[in-house]
Write an enzyme that holds these catalytic residues in place. Structure first.
Site, mmCIF file in Angstrom:
data_model
loop_
_atom_site.group_PDB
_atom_site.id
_atom_site.type_symbol
_atom_site.label_atom_id
_atom_site.label_comp_id
_atom_site.label_asym_id
_atom_site.label_seq_id
_atom_site.Cartn_x
_atom_site.Cartn_y
_atom_site.Cartn_z
ATOM 1 C CB CYS A 68 59.084 24.725 46.029
ATOM 2 S SG CYS A 68 58.748 26.270 46.917
ATOM 3 C CB CYS A 73 60.224 31.089 46.781
ATOM 4 S SG CYS A 73 59.793 29.683 47.796
ATOM 5 C CB THR A 101 34.881 51.269 35.356
ATOM 6 O OG1 THR A 101 33.515 50.963 35.115
ATOM 7 C CG2 THR A 101 35.731 50.583 34.321
ATOM 8 N NE ARG A 146 40.309 43.877 26.177
ATOM 9 C CZ ARG A 146 40.537 43.296 27.338
ATOM 10 N NH1 ARG A 146 39.973 43.772 28.416
ATOM 11 N NH2 ARG A 146 41.311 42.243 27.426
ATOM 12 C CB SER A 197 33.257 44.352 25.219
ATOM 13 O OG SER A 197 32.918 45.593 25.797
ATOM 14 C CG ASN A 212 29.564 45.805 28.133
ATOM 15 O OD1 ASN A 212 30.217 45.985 29.153
ATOM 16 N ND2 ASN A 212 30.109 45.861 26.924
ATOM 17 C CG HIS A 226 41.218 36.281 32.977
ATOM 18 N ND1 HIS A 226 40.623 37.317 32.287
ATOM 19 C CD2 HIS A 226 41.219 35.230 32.118
ATOM 20 C CE1 HIS A 226 40.280 36.900 31.070
ATOM 21 N NE2 HIS A 226 40.625 35.636 30.948
ATOM 22 C CB CYS A 286 63.032 27.154 47.448
ATOM 23 S SG CYS A 286 62.329 27.654 45.859
ATOM 24 C CG ASP A 323 38.408 43.590 40.773
ATOM 25 O OD1 ASP A 323 37.689 42.726 41.302
ATOM 26 O OD2 ASP A 323 38.036 44.287 39.806
HETATM 27 ZN ZN LIG Z 1 60.060 27.950 46.252
#
Ligand SMILES: [Zn+2]
Length: 247
Positions: free
Chosen positions: A132, A156, A30, A38, A196, A216, A121, A158, A107
């Site tokens: 592919c 893509c 932040t 949140r 948190s 925190n 994440h 493909c 980020d």
């Molecule tokens: Zn592809």
């Protein structure tokens, strides 16, 4: 215990541990201008539910709407710079006081600050093809957005759809998450910074550490198990800590 005493205790815990990791969440970014979805009243999510907008179901339902909606916040991530907290964690690692950072953030700011990082994440550096598995730089999505988007979502070579290398709601956890659970075995000290600890399975990771420090703004479910809890701005905490440790 006053603020200075807490910083002193944090420095002591860091010096005494020979296997320390950090686990970071939105709160560390932040101060780089990235809103925490949140936080009530942050604007972006007052009407939209992230669990819906940022889900694999939303992607399959309407890929171009998915990209348009999520790029409203992801574009800001791409423009952000690492702050004092990111640089301090990288500095602790350089000084041999930290093994690396496990982050919930997508980020990429820890990596840019120079930390070893497990991005549980995912991240916004690349996208990949559903068919592919070919990877393309994330810039392909930014170009599509700034180029007036068009009706069709980016594809893509493909012909299949490109999806983000971000763990969406409804996805499996990333390989980095499973690696993080392994590297945390034998962890003596875990610094939880700006999280948190509300989102499982990441919120279960502190159980793998012997000692916990929580930095925190808001309370977490682990506060009463932690050796130390500091509810101050992350930038302030790390500025003081580096001073205290002479780094
Ligand atoms: Zn592809």
């Amino acid at each position: 215990m006053n603020f200075n005493a807490r910083i002193g205790k944090l420095a002591d815990l860091l010096r005494a541990s020979d296997r320390t990791f950090a686990l970071t969440g939105a709160g560390i970014s932040t101060e780089s201008g990235i809103p925490d979805f949140r936080t009530r009243g942050s604007g972006l999510w007052e009407k939209a539910d992230p669990a819906e907008v940022c889900s694999i179901a939303a992607f399959h339902r309407n890929p171009s709407a998915f990209w348009r909606n999520n790029m409203q916040w992801w574009q800001g991530f791409c423009a952000a710079e690492p702050n004092v907290g990111h640089h301090a964690l990288a500095g602790l690692q350089k000084a041999g006081l930290l093994f690396g950072v496990i982050t919930q953030n997508i980020d990429g700011l820890h990596r840019r600050a120079g930390s070893t990082v497990w991005e549980v994440h995912g991240h916004l550096r690349t996208v990949h093809c559903l068919q592919c598995d070919r990877r393309e730089p994330f810039a392909i999505i930014e170009k599509w957005i700034t180029g007036g988007e068009g009706e069709e979502a980016p594809r893509c070579n493909c012909g299949s759809l490109l999806r983000p290398d971000v763990v969406l709601f409804g996805d499996q956890m990333s390989p980095d998450f499973w690696v993080a659970t392994q590297v945390l075995s034998g962890c003596q000290l875990l610094l939880v910074v700006g999280s948190s600890l509300q989102v499982y399975p990441v919120a279960g990771l502190p159980q793998l550490a012997r000692d916990l420090v929580i930095i925190n703004r808001d309370p977490t479910p682990y506060d009463n198990q932690a050796q130390l809890v500091i509810r101050e701005s992350i930038g302030t905490v790390f500025k003081e800590l580096l001073d205290e440790m002479g780094l």
